[in-house]
Design an enzyme around this catalytic site. Structure first.
Site, PDB file in Angstrom:
ATOM      1  N   GLU A   1       0.836  -1.208   0.000  1.00 36.91           N
ATOM      2  CA  GLU A   1       0.000   0.000   0.000  1.00 36.91           C
ATOM      3  C   GLU A   1       0.870   1.258   0.000  1.00 36.91           C
ATOM      4  OE1 GLU A   1      -3.348   0.134  -0.362  1.00 36.91           O
ATOM      5  OE2 GLU A   1      -3.120   2.310  -0.432  1.00 36.91           O
TER       6      GLU A   1
ATOM      7  N   GLU B   1       1.248   6.326  -7.020  1.00 36.79           N
ATOM      8  CA  GLU B   1       0.094   7.189  -7.347  1.00 36.79           C
ATOM      9  C   GLU B   1       0.474   8.656  -7.267  1.00 36.79           C
ATOM     10  OE1 GLU B   1      -3.680   4.473  -5.869  1.00 36.79           O
ATOM     11  OE2 GLU B   1      -3.286   6.380  -4.872  1.00 36.79           O
TER      12      GLU B   1
HETATM   13  N1  LIG Z   1      -3.588  10.503 -15.010  1.00 37.21           N
HETATM   14  C1  LIG Z   1      -4.269   9.404 -15.311  1.00 37.21           C
HETATM   15  N2  LIG Z   1      -4.304   8.951 -16.578  1.00 37.21           N
HETATM   16  C2  LIG Z   1      -4.984   7.825 -16.899  1.00 37.21           C
HETATM   17  N3  LIG Z   1      -5.676   7.060 -16.034  1.00 37.21           N
HETATM   18  C3  LIG Z   1      -5.674   7.435 -14.751  1.00 37.21           C
HETATM   19  C4  LIG Z   1      -4.982   8.621 -14.314  1.00 37.21           C
HETATM   20  N4  LIG Z   1      -5.176   8.746 -12.980  1.00 37.21           N
HETATM   21  C5  LIG Z   1      -5.924   7.690 -12.622  1.00 37.21           C
HETATM   22  N5  LIG Z   1      -6.228   6.902 -13.660  1.00 37.21           N
HETATM   23  C6  LIG Z   1      -7.047   5.653 -13.642  1.00 37.21           C
HETATM   24  O1  LIG Z   1      -7.973   5.738 -12.583  1.00 37.21           O
HETATM   25  C7  LIG Z   1      -7.731   4.691 -11.632  1.00 37.21           C
HETATM   26  C8  LIG Z   1      -7.955   5.236 -10.259  1.00 37.21           C
HETATM   27  O2  LIG Z   1      -6.958   6.200 -10.014  1.00 37.21           O
HETATM   28  P1  LIG Z   1      -6.874   6.989  -8.664  1.00 37.21           P
HETATM   29  O3  LIG Z   1      -5.722   7.920  -8.693  1.00 37.21           O
HETATM   30  O4  LIG Z   1      -8.208   7.565  -8.340  1.00 37.21           O
HETATM   31  O5  LIG Z   1      -6.508   5.847  -7.684  1.00 37.21           O
HETATM   32  P2  LIG Z   1      -7.441   5.340  -6.551  1.00 37.21           P
HETATM   33  O6  LIG Z   1      -8.473   4.418  -7.107  1.00 37.21           O
HETATM   34  O7  LIG Z   1      -7.860   6.534  -5.778  1.00 37.21           O
HETATM   35  O8  LIG Z   1      -6.424   4.502  -5.760  1.00 37.21           O
HETATM   36  P3  LIG Z   1      -6.442   4.350  -4.210  1.00 37.21           P
HETATM   37  O9  LIG Z   1      -7.866   4.000  -3.876  1.00 37.21           O
HETATM   38  O10 LIG Z   1      -5.458   3.254  -3.967  1.00 37.21           O
HETATM   39  O11 LIG Z   1      -6.008   5.692  -3.668  1.00 37.21           O
HETATM   40  C9  LIG Z   1      -6.294   4.229 -11.900  1.00 37.21           C
HETATM   41  O12 LIG Z   1      -6.098   2.892 -11.489  1.00 37.21           O
HETATM   42  C10 LIG Z   1      -6.194   4.410 -13.395  1.00 37.21           C
HETATM   43  O13 LIG Z   1      -6.813   3.325 -14.082  1.00 37.21           O
END
Ligand SMILES: Nc1ncnc2c1ncn2[C@@H]1O[C@H](COP(=O)(O)OP(=O)(O)OP(=O)(O)O)[C@@H](O)[C@H]1O
Length: 131
Positions: free
Chosen positions: A74, A81
């Protein structure tokens, strides 16, 4: 000699400071990531369960490794991220793939930890509820 001692002192102070930074990092992780708070809850339950169900030393080792594995995954996922968000503020295919793979790594570790937890705790819970 004096110089050596001073550099050792500085080295020791630096090590202590590094521990401080590492704990700050864990605090940032829990503060900013809802998933980390889920891991924290699961960690507390696993540790309490370990004491209540009197798991063996070997089982404690497995639980400790499983907990550490999920926290480390994590933490690295969060780092990836944050770096990806900084490098690609707009949609980018590389960003998507990097984040998805990183999330996949956490999922693999979480599933392994869940399997370990079930194998260790479930038979003891069943025994407990049978009596
Ligand atoms: N800049 C970007 N370009 C393309 N796809 C993206 C981008 N940012 C996020 N994604 C897509 O959206 C998904 C979710 O991204 P996000 O940053 O919201 O992570 P998250 O789901 O909040 O992760 P966590 O819950 O672990 O914090 C990623 O796995 C990816 O598929």
């Amino acid at each position: 000699m004096q110089g050596n001692m001073n550099s050792e002192k500085n080295g020791f102070k630096k090590r202590i400071k590094s521990f401080g930074f590492a704990f700050t990092g864990l605090y940032e992780l829990v503060k900013s990531e809802p998933n980390a708070r889920i891991h924290l809850t699961a960690t507390i339950f696993a540790v309490l369960g370990g004491f209540i169900l009197r798991i063996t030393n070997a089982e404690w080792c497995i639980i400790a490794i499983a907990i550490a594995l999920v926290w480390a995954a994590e933490a690295f996922n969060t780092v990836i991220e944050k770096l990806v968000d900084h490098l690609f503020p707009e949609y980018h295919e590389t960003a998507r793939i990097a984040k998805d793979i990183s999330a996949g790594a956490v999922l693999v570790c979480a599933i392994a930890a869940l399997i370990c937890g079930l194998i260790i705790f479930l038979p003891k819970l069943v025994l407990l509820t049978n009596f």
